[in-house]
Design a protein around this motif. Structure first.
Motif, PDB file in Angstrom:
ATOM      1  N   PHE A   7      -3.072   4.038  -3.780  1.00  0.00           N
ATOM      2  CA  PHE A   7      -3.484   3.988  -2.492  1.00  0.00           C
ATOM      3  C   PHE A   7      -1.914   2.609  -2.175  1.00  0.00           C
ATOM      4  N   ARG A   8      -1.275   1.635  -2.409  1.00  0.00           N
ATOM      5  CA  ARG A   8      -0.060   1.249  -1.973  1.00  0.00           C
ATOM      6  C   ARG A   8       1.103   2.169  -1.993  1.00  0.00           C
ATOM      7  N   ASN A   9       1.027   3.728  -2.487  1.00  0.00           N
ATOM      8  CA  ASN A   9       2.160   4.708  -2.152  1.00  0.00           C
ATOM      9  C   ASN A   9       1.797   5.224  -1.300  1.00  0.00           C
ATOM     10  N   ILE A  10       0.903   5.045  -0.309  1.00  0.00           N
ATOM     11  CA  ILE A  10       0.664   5.810   0.843  1.00  0.00           C
ATOM     12  C   ILE A  10       0.451   4.519   1.554  1.00  0.00           C
ATOM     13  N   LEU A  11       0.093   3.398   1.795  1.00  0.00           N
ATOM     14  CA  LEU A  11      -0.124   2.243   2.700  1.00  0.00           C
ATOM     15  C   LEU A  11       1.083   2.443   3.465  1.00  0.00           C
ATOM     16  N   TYR A  12       1.728   1.472   2.236  1.00  0.00           N
ATOM     17  CA  TYR A  12       2.654   0.653   2.524  1.00  0.00           C
ATOM     18  C   TYR A  12       3.915   2.040   3.399  1.00  0.00           C
ATOM     19  N   PRO A  13       4.119   3.563   3.327  1.00  0.00           N
ATOM     20  CA  PRO A  13       4.601   3.862   3.718  1.00  0.00           C
ATOM     21  C   PRO A  13       4.551   4.456   5.503  1.00  0.00           C
TER      22      PRO A  13
END
Length: 160
Positions: A7-13
């Motif tokens: 989720f973080r690897n999709i959300l932040y970018p």
């Protein structure tokens, strides 16, 4: 269900790309500009190189996994990073293909960037291009850190 790291690897970018698009909308305000065709050629070249790199990386992964020596992927297993690594490579590859396809569509000049559908495709292209750079940078950083992380060795006990 998506794990926290995915989720973080999709959300932040995505958030960074959206912020960059908003900056584009408020400050540049153009969907066409001089040199756009050269930018599109560069994006096509860059995304093709990234796709080639990831394809080659899959071959390297298979070779390392089949070797008998303790390697980078054993270290990933030690740190429980296999799923994160696989997801990051797949996500980056998908982002690269998406940017490549949209760049080809933009380069074909079949769309009118003055129309609403053309504007949508232009901003999707900008989003995918920003995502391409961000996600590729994250993936390369991940690979470099993984390769150059020294394996911790147990300390020898010394008698005093």
């Amino acid at each position: 269900m998506i794990s926290n790291s995915r989720f973080r690897n999709i959300l932040y970018p995505s958030l960074v790309a959206i912020i960059l698009i908003l900056l584009w909308v408020f400050f540049v305000k153009k969907t066409t500009f001089g040199g756009l065709s050269k930018v599109l050629e560069s994006i096509i070249t860059f995304s093709s190189i990234i796709i080639g790199f990831y394809t080659a990386m899959y071959g390297v992964i298979i070779t390392f996994i089949q070797s008998d020596k303790k390697n980078v992927f054993d270290r990933m297993s030690d740190y429980q990073l296999e799923d994160t690594f696989k997801f990051q490579l797949y996500f980056s590859l998908l982002t690269s293909f998406f940017a490549l396809i949209l760049s080809i569509i933009m380069q074909s000049e079949l769309i009118n960037t003055k129309s609403m559908p053309g504007n949508l495709i232009f901003y999707l292209w900008i989003f995918s291009t920003f995502m391409l750079f961000i996600v590729s940078g994250i993936t390369m950083s991940f690979l470099i850190r993984l390769i150059f992380t020294k394996q911790s060795k147990p300390r020898k006990r010394t008698k005093i």
